[in-house]
Structure formats: C-alpha cells, structure tokens
Design a protein around this motif. Structure first.
Motif, short mmCIF file in Angstrom:
data_model
loop_
_atom_site.label_atom_id
_atom_site.label_comp_id
_atom_site.label_asym_id
_atom_site.label_seq_id
_atom_site.Cartn_x
_atom_site.Cartn_y
_atom_site.Cartn_z
N ARG A 48 -10.98 -11.98 28.74
CA ARG A 48 -11.78 -10.87 28.22
C ARG A 48 -11.00 -9.55 28.36
NH1 ARG A 48 -14.86 -10.94 33.44
NH2 ARG A 48 -14.34 -8.92 34.30
N ASP A 49 -11.39 -8.57 27.58
CA ASP A 49 -10.77 -7.24 27.65
C ASP A 49 -11.23 -6.51 28.92
OD1 ASP A 49 -9.65 -7.76 25.19
OD2 ASP A 49 -11.13 -6.60 24.07
N HIS A 50 -10.45 -5.50 29.32
CA HIS A 50 -10.93 -4.61 30.37
C HIS A 50 -12.13 -3.87 29.77
CE1 HIS A 50 -7.39 -5.45 32.67
NE2 HIS A 50 -6.58 -4.64 32.02
N ASP A 51 -13.14 -3.59 30.56
CA ASP A 51 -14.31 -2.92 30.01
C ASP A 51 -15.03 -2.08 31.05
OD1 ASP A 51 -15.58 -4.88 31.56
OD2 ASP A 51 -16.62 -5.81 29.90
N ILE A 52 -15.99 -1.34 30.57
CA ILE A 52 -16.92 -0.62 31.43
C ILE A 52 -18.28 -1.26 31.19
CG2 ILE A 52 -18.07 1.57 31.94
CD1 ILE A 52 -15.52 2.97 30.90
N LEU A 53 -18.88 -1.72 32.26
CA LEU A 53 -20.14 -2.44 32.21
C LEU A 53 -21.26 -1.53 32.69
CD1 LEU A 53 -21.66 -5.22 32.01
CD2 LEU A 53 -21.03 -5.56 34.40
N VAL A 54 -22.39 -1.53 31.99
CA VAL A 54 -23.58 -0.79 32.42
C VAL A 54 -24.68 -1.81 32.70
CG1 VAL A 54 -25.32 0.92 31.78
CG2 VAL A 54 -22.95 1.22 31.04
N GLU A 55 -25.22 -1.74 33.93
CA GLU A 55 -26.28 -2.65 34.35
C GLU A 55 -27.46 -1.86 34.91
OE1 GLU A 55 -24.11 -6.62 35.93
OE2 GLU A 55 -23.67 -4.82 37.09
N ALA A 56 -28.64 -2.46 34.81
CA ALA A 56 -29.85 -1.85 35.36
C ALA A 56 -30.32 -2.68 36.55
CB ALA A 56 -30.95 -1.80 34.30
#
Length: 170
Positions: A48-56
């Motif tokens: 997978r690509d490097h990413d920024i993840l947003v979680e609640a």
C-alpha cells in the motif's frame, strides 16, 4: 559457561520480554477506531502507499464524545505486513456529537485509547483529563516507545455544559 548455566539468566530475560510483547498486543481490538478516510502521501511500487489515516474513537466512558485522530502510516511491503514503525506524529480533535452522559465517575486522568504503531514496542495513546474547575474534558495524544518515547503531542478539549457536572472518582 555451559548452556545449563545460561538457562536461569535466559528465563529471567525471556519473561519480561514476553510480558512486553503480550502487553503490546493486548487491547488491540478495544482500540480499533472507525476509519473515516485516508489520503495517499507517497506512491509505493509494492504494497500500500504511504498515507494519512483519519479514525474516529468514541470515548468509552463518556457518551456523546468522539475523538478524531489523524496519523501517518507507512506503506510498502513492511507497512502492508504491519512491520513498519509509523511516525510518532498524530493530530486529535474531540467533539461533542450528541448529548453527554457519564454513567460512572471518571478518574482525574485516564488512558482511554491505545493502538500499536509498530509490531512490538511503539503505541499511540490518548489520555483523558478532567478539568473540574472549567467542567471540561481534555484529551491528549502522544506516542511512547519501550526505550524512548516522543515529545510530539496534540491536545484538544470538550467543554461540558455546567448543567451536566463531570463526576470524579475519589
């Protein structure tokens, strides 16, 4: 020294290491947030690509409060397999998303979420603090590591209506 002479030493060293590994993997299911979305930051040929993840994350002790956490995740082969160590950078914003209800008195300071950021020893932590004077819930996020944590942190606060006093555990 013979192998038999090393056995007690190995046992003494293996127990704390095993305890750390188990502690590092304990609570992973409890810490799972709901994925809100992600954005790619760098293309990777494999994995997978490097990413920024947003979680609640819903506060387990305070109904009506959700914390949104964004953090970088490494991709590639190591990231895809869960072997990469993510950066110790995270951002947090906690908000009132419904009527606030607190069933049990809260500790003045308590870890409410924890999620691993590397295969063994690095964790993202979220701590709830109660500012009783201002009737406010304060949430701090940071990462720690078995040997050396990171001073990088983020803080957010959720003011609670004075009609709903925050009960504190004594």
């Amino acid at each position: 020294m013979s192998a038999a002479a090393h056995t007690p030493l190995l046992r003494r060293l293996a127990r704390p290491l095993l305890a750390c590994v188990l502690a590092g993997t304990a609570g992973l299911a409890a810490a799972d947030g709901q994925k809100i979305g992600s954005v790619d930051t760098a293309f990777q040929w494999i994995g997978r690509d490097h990413d920024i993840l947003v979680e609640a994350y819903d506060d387990p002790a305070v109904q009506g409060v959700t914390c949104y956490v964004s953090r970088a995740r490494k991709g590639g082969i190591k990231g895809t397999l869960g072997l990469a160590e993510d950066k110790a950078e995270a951002s947090i914003a906690c908000r009132q998303v419904g009527p606030i209800a607190i069933a049990q008195p809260l500790k003045a300071q308590e870890e409410v979420f924890s999620e691993r950021m590397s295969i063994l020893f690095k964790r993202l932590r979220i701590v709830r603090m109660v500012d009783a004077q201002r009737n406010t819930l304060v949430y701090l996020t940071y990462s720690d590591k078995l040997i050396e944590g990171s001073p990088q942190n983020a803080v957010t606060a959720v003011p609670v209506d004075r009609a709903t006093p925050i009960p504190l555990r004594k």
